[in-house]
Design a protein around this motif. Structure first.
Motif, PDB file in Angstrom:
ATOM      1  N   LEU A 263      35.079  32.086  49.630  1.00  0.00           N
ATOM      2  CA  LEU A 263      34.352  33.580  48.790  1.00  0.00           C
ATOM      3  C   LEU A 263      33.115  33.846  49.294  1.00  0.00           C
ATOM      4  O   LEU A 263      32.712  34.769  48.971  1.00  0.00           O
ATOM      5  CB  LEU A 263      34.135  33.386  47.218  1.00  0.00           C
TER       6      LEU A 263
ATOM      7  N   ALA B 151      35.558  38.766  43.374  1.00  0.00           N
ATOM      8  CA  ALA B 151      36.837  38.498  42.502  1.00  0.00           C
ATOM      9  C   ALA B 151      36.797  40.155  41.422  1.00  0.00           C
ATOM     10  O   ALA B 151      37.742  40.447  40.821  1.00  0.00           O
ATOM     11  CB  ALA B 151      35.611  37.840  41.306  1.00  0.00           C
TER      12      ALA B 151
ATOM     13  N   THR C  14      30.949  40.677  43.422  1.00  0.00           N
ATOM     14  CA  THR C  14      31.759  39.258  44.029  1.00  0.00           C
ATOM     15  C   THR C  14      33.239  39.912  44.741  1.00  0.00           C
ATOM     16  O   THR C  14      33.727  40.850  44.122  1.00  0.00           O
ATOM     17  CB  THR C  14      31.359  38.309  42.995  1.00  0.00           C
TER      18      THR C  14
ATOM     19  N   LYS D 293      44.392  44.869  40.839  1.00  0.00           N
ATOM     20  CA  LYS D 293      44.204  43.358  40.588  1.00  0.00           C
ATOM     21  C   LYS D 293      46.336  43.454  40.134  1.00  0.00           C
ATOM     22  O   LYS D 293      46.450  42.004  41.046  1.00  0.00           O
ATOM     23  CB  LYS D 293      43.533  43.193  39.328  1.00  0.00           C
TER      24      LYS D 293
END
Ligand SMILES: [Zn+2]
Ligand SMILES: [Zn+2]
Length: 210
Positions: A182, A107, A105, A166
């Motif tokens: 997303l 994320a 994903t 990140k």
């Protein structure tokens, strides 16, 4: 050494319809590995591109930050497939069935670019650091890349990369997912269990064909 300098690398599917760039590439900025897992093998077989697997069923993967990857041509012909409901998103070119990338994903800030997009030019991303899932190869792999030391070093390198991406917000923009919603940018199909099962027969290891 010039190999430690970052440089943009051209990415292209077999027919050139999908074309893009991996920016600021260098051996330390990405992770070049080979994956022997049966899902990567199944993906190649699903696309009719087993020609891209190495003699042991391996796939070259170059893991990079999403923000460093973009497509200037043919993004509209990229399609996605998942081998199961929860499987990775596996992206490919609809024009010529070239694997493009694997992602989780959005994320998780990484894109596993298919080695096929590099058309054999891996100088800028450096040599393979390690081979993973060699136990699932179609025949025994005995290179040093499968060793525990190479793997431990590679996983430490990947952990550093992921943390850095990140912290620096390099998960966005993502070439495969819309910011905000997303949602995948392109249509994604999910294989049925029967389709997945049929592909397993084409994958290693030979003693454990399911
Ligand atoms: Zn193509
Ligand atoms: Zn794999």
């Amino acid at each position: 050494m010039t190999s430690s300098r970052t440089k943009d690398v051209e990415l292209a599917c077999r027919c050139g319809g999908v074309h893009g760039v991996l920016r600021r590439a260098s051996p330390s900025a990405v992770n070049h590995c080979i994956c022997y897992c049966d899902d990567c093998q199944a993906f190649a077989h699903h696309l009719g591109r087993a020609d891209l697997l190495d003699v042991h069923g391996g796939s070259d993967i170059v893991q990079a930050a999403p923000a460093d990857v973009s497509f200037d041509r043919g993004a509209e012909s990229i399609l996605g497939v998942r081998l199961s409901e929860k499987g990775m998103f596996r992206w490919f070119s609809g024009c010529c069935n070239t694997p493009v990338a694997n992602t989780l994903t959005p994320a998780v800030p990484f894109v596993g670019l298919s080695g096929a997009l590099f058309q054999g030019a891996f100088d800028q991303v450096g040599p393979v650091r390690a081979a993973v899932q060699a136990k699932l190869a179609t025949s025994p792999v005995t290179t040093g890349e499968t060793g525990a030391v190479a793997q431990a070093r590679m996983f430490a390198h990947v952990a550093r990369l992921l943390l850095g991406w990140k912290l620096r917000g390099k998960g966005w923009p993502n070439p495969f997912f819309e910011a905000g919603s997303l949602a995948p940018r392109r249509p994604v199909t999910v294989l049925t269990p029967a389709e997945r099962q049929a592909l397993r027969a084409t994958c290693g290891p030979p003693t454990a064909r399911r």
